[in-house]
Scaffold this motif. Structure first.
Motif, PDB file in Angstrom:
ATOM      1  N   GLU A  18       0.849   3.971  -1.921  1.00 53.39           N
ATOM      2  CA  GLU A  18       1.986   3.058  -1.881  1.00 53.39           C
ATOM      3  C   GLU A  18       2.251   2.501  -0.484  1.00 53.39           C
ATOM      4  N   THR A  19       1.940   3.271   0.547  1.00 48.69           N
ATOM      5  CA  THR A  19       2.299   2.857   1.903  1.00 48.69           C
ATOM      6  C   THR A  19       1.110   2.364   2.722  1.00 48.69           C
ATOM      7  N   GLY A  20      -0.114   2.615   2.252  1.00 52.81           N
ATOM      8  CA  GLY A  20      -1.296   2.191   2.981  1.00 52.81           C
ATOM      9  C   GLY A  20      -1.828   0.864   2.473  1.00 52.81           C
ATOM     10  N   SER A  21      -2.852   0.365   3.126  1.00 50.91           N
ATOM     11  CA  SER A  21      -3.436  -0.934   2.752  1.00 50.91           C
ATOM     12  C   SER A  21      -4.596  -0.713   1.779  1.00 50.91           C
ATOM     13  N   TYR A  22      -4.261  -0.254   0.595  1.00 48.69           N
ATOM     14  CA  TYR A  22      -5.264   0.025  -0.435  1.00 48.69           C
ATOM     15  C   TYR A  22      -5.005  -0.848  -1.653  1.00 48.69           C
ATOM     16  N   ASP A  23      -6.053  -1.472  -2.147  1.00 54.34           N
ATOM     17  CA  ASP A  23      -5.956  -2.286  -3.358  1.00 54.34           C
ATOM     18  C   ASP A  23      -6.180  -1.390  -4.561  1.00 54.34           C
ATOM     19  N   VAL A  24      -5.123  -0.663  -4.939  1.00 52.98           N
ATOM     20  CA  VAL A  24      -5.172   0.238  -6.092  1.00 52.98           C
ATOM     21  C   VAL A  24      -3.846   0.154  -6.835  1.00 52.98           C
ATOM     22  N   SER A  25      -3.891   0.527  -8.100  1.00 57.77           N
ATOM     23  CA  SER A  25      -2.676   0.720  -8.890  1.00 57.77           C
ATOM     24  C   SER A  25      -2.613   2.185  -9.291  1.00 57.77           C
ATOM     25  N   ILE A  26      -1.407   2.679  -9.499  1.00 55.23           N
ATOM     26  CA  ILE A  26      -1.251   4.083  -9.868  1.00 55.23           C
ATOM     27  C   ILE A  26      -0.379   4.206 -11.117  1.00 55.23           C
ATOM     28  N   VAL A  27      -0.707   5.203 -11.932  1.00 58.12           N
ATOM     29  CA  VAL A  27       0.120   5.608 -13.062  1.00 58.12           C
ATOM     30  C   VAL A  27       0.284   7.111 -12.953  1.00 58.12           C
TER      31      VAL A  27
END
Length: 456
Positions: free
Chosen positions: A137-146
Motif C-alpha cells: 500500500e505504501t510502496g511503489s508496487y503495481d499490485v492489488s491486494i485482497v
C-alpha cells in the motif's frame, strides 16, 4: 492495558502510552489463540497416532489470514521483503517466506503460494500479511491486494477451503477419492486436478515428520463452496484406511514433531524506521495484544527477537537479491548463531512437576503441565541453562504419543547444541511478572536432553 484502553489506538500510540514494549507484552493475560474448529474428533492421542501410522485430516479453512497479491510487481514486492530467493519462484511453486526487519531480526514467516506467475497468496498468522500489505500500500508496487481474514474476524465468509492430509496413507486415500492415480508432485510444489467435481490445488508438504518418496502430506485448496463436497469425498475414501479427522488440540501439537517454532515475536517494536509501520498497525492486532510469558524476563524487547538462524531458517537466507535486512544478515552470517533444537524433558522431573502441581503444598506448587500443550501464553520464553550458564530460550512445549515425552522447541547457543547434552529448563513465570491470570506457583528446574533432530 485493557481491550477497552487499546480500542482505536495504533500500535505506536499504545507503545508510547505503555513506555516499554517488553513490559507491556509481559503484563498481558496468559492466553492462547482459540482454534475455530472442534477440539477432538476421537481423542487427541488417537489423532496424533494417525499422522504417524495411518493419516489425519485437518480442516485449516478457518484460522489463518490469507493475503492475495496480484500484479506485474508481485515478485519484486516479495523479493524486496523476503530473505528467500525468488529466482525460480512462480506458478505452482510454494515456499516458507521469511521477512526480517532492517537489523536482521525476524518479523514473521508464512507459507507463500504461487497461484500464477503474477498472483501469490501468503497464508499464516496476521504478522506476515500485515508486513506485506503495508509495503504493497505504501510502496511503489503495481499490485492489488485482497485480504481474506480468518473466520472469526470475517463476517463475509472465507474465499477458499483448505484441508491437510498428513500421514503414510495420504496418497492412497487421495487416489481413491479422485478415482485414479495422482501425478507426482515434487516437495513444496503444487498440482492441479479435480476432486468431487471441484477444481483444487494441492501442495506437497508435511506438518509432522520429514518428506520421503511416498506422498505423506498434502494441503488441498479450492473454492469455499466446494469444501463440503471435497471433505465428504475424502472422509468416505479414508474409511478403509482408518483416516482420522483431527481436532484443534492435536493440530497445534504437530509442531513438536515437525520442529516448526510457531509465531516468533514480530521484531517491530523498536527502530525509528518502523515508526510509520507501527502507526499503521492497530494496537488490538497480534503485535499489540499477544502476551509474553515464561521464566525469561527482560525489559529489552530485542532480547526476545530471533534471527533466521535461531529458527532454523538459515538455509533460506540467500544474498542473490536486495531485501530489507540484507546488510545486517550479511554481517551476521559468519558469526555464531543460536540453533533450533528439541529438548526432551526428563521423565522423572516431568512426573514430579505433575505430582507437585496437583498435590504439593499450597503456595509451593509449580505451575501445572497441561497436555498436549504445556505452554501457557502466546509468546513463551523459558530460560535454558547448562550448569549456571544461560545458553538459550525454550519456546513452545508439549507432548505427542509418537515422541513419547514432553519436549520444548528451543533456540540455544551452537556450542551447547550437541546431541545428548544435558541442560535444564526453568519452568514457571518470572516471579516479578505483572501477568494477571496465572495460578500462584513457584518456578522449578526440569532437566532435559538436547536433540538436533526430530524426536520421533
Amino acid at each position: 492495558m485493557s481491550t477497552e484502553a487499546l480500542t482505536g489506538l495504533s500500535l505506536q500510540r499504545a507503545l508510547e502510552q505503555a513506555g516499554n514494549p517488553a513490559r507491556m507484552l509481559r503484563s498481558l493475560p496468559a492466553a492462547h489463540y482459540t482454534m475455530p474448529f472442534q477440539p477432538e474428533y476421537t481423542t487427541w492421542r488417537d489423532e496424533q497416532r494417525a499422522w504417524k501410522h495411518t493419516t489425519v485430516l485437518y480442516d485449516q479453512s478457518h484460522h489463518m489470514t490469507d493475503l492475495y497479491v496480484k500484479g506485474p510487481d508481485v515478485k519484486r514486492l516479495f523479493a524486496d521483503l523476503g530473505v528467500n530467493t525468488f529466482t525460480t519462484f512462480g506458478k505452482d511453486k510454494a515456499k516458507q517466506f521469511v521477512a526480517c526487519n532492517h537489523d536482521g531480526y525476524v518479523i514473521s514467516d508464512a507459507i507463500l503460494f504461487g497461484f500464477e506467475d503474477d498472483e501469490y497468496v501468503l497464508v499464516g498468522t496476521p504478522a506476515a500479511p500485515n508486513w506485506v500489505q503495508f509495503h504493497a500500500e505504501t510502496g511503489s508496487y503495481d499490485v492489488s491486494i485482497v485480504r481474506d481474514e480468518r473466520s472469526e474476524a470475517n463476517p463475509h465468509g472465507r474465499l477458499t477451503f483448505r484441508y491437510q492430509l498428513n500421514g503414510p496413507l495420504a496418497q492412497r486415500i487421495l487416489e481413491k477419492a479422485r478415482g485414479g492415480p495422482l501425478e507426482r508432485i515434487r516437495f513444496f510444489n503444487m498440482g492441479r486436478f479435480e476432486l468431487a467435481g471441484v477444481p483444487v490445488r494441492a501442495l506437497n508438504h508435511t506438518m509432522a515428520g520429514v518428506p520421503g518418496e511416498e506422498l505423506t502430506g498434502l494441503e488441498i485448496v479450492g473454492p469455499a463452496d466446494g469444501g463440503p463436497d471435497v471433505l465428504a469425498a475424502l472422509l468416505e475414501a479414508g474409511t478403509e484406511f482408518e483416516l482420522r479427522q483431527g481436532g484443534s488440540i492435536s493440530y497445534v501439537s504437530t509442531v513438536f514433531e515437525s520442529g516448526w517454532i510457531p509465531s516468533p515475536i514480530p521484531a517491530v517494536y523498536t527502530d525509528d524506521r518502523l515508526g510509520e509501520y507501527r502507526s499503521w498497525l492497530p494496537a488490538l492486532g497480534l503485535e499489540g495484544f499477544a502476551g509474553i510469558g515464561g521464566s525469561f524476563a527482560s525489559d529489552d524487547i530485542e532480547d526476545y527477537y530471533a534471527t533466521p538462524w535461531d529458527l532454523g531458517y538459515g538455509r533460506t537466507v540467500k544474498f542473490d537479491h536486495d531485501f530489507i535486512g540484507r546488510e545486517a544478515l550479511e554481517r551476521r552470517a559468519s558469526g555464531p548463531h543460536r540453533r533450533k533444537v528439541w529438548l526432551r524433558w526428563d521423565q522423572a522431573d516431568t512426573a514430579r512437576v505433575f505430582a507437585e502441581s496437583l498435590y504439593g503444598e499450597p503456595g509451593q506448587r509449580p505451575i501445572g503441565v497441561d497436555l498436549p500443550i504445556t505452554s501457557f501464553t502466546h509468546f513463551q520464553f523459558d530460560r535454558v541453562h547448562s550448569g549456571d550458564r544461560l545458553v538459550g530460550l525454550a519456546t513452545f512445549s508439549g507432548y505427542t504419543v509418537n515422541n513419547g515425552c514432553v519436549c520444548s522447541l528451543a533456540m540455544i547457543d551452537e556450542a551447547a547444541a550437541v546431541d545428548g547434552a544435558e541442560v535444564t529448563v526453568l519452568w514457571g513465570q518470572d516471579p516479578g511478572s505483572p501477568k494477571p491470570n496465572l495460578e500462584p506457583h513457584v518456578q522449578t528446574e526440569i532437566r532435559a536432553t538436547v536433540s538436533t533432530r526430530p524426536l520421533s
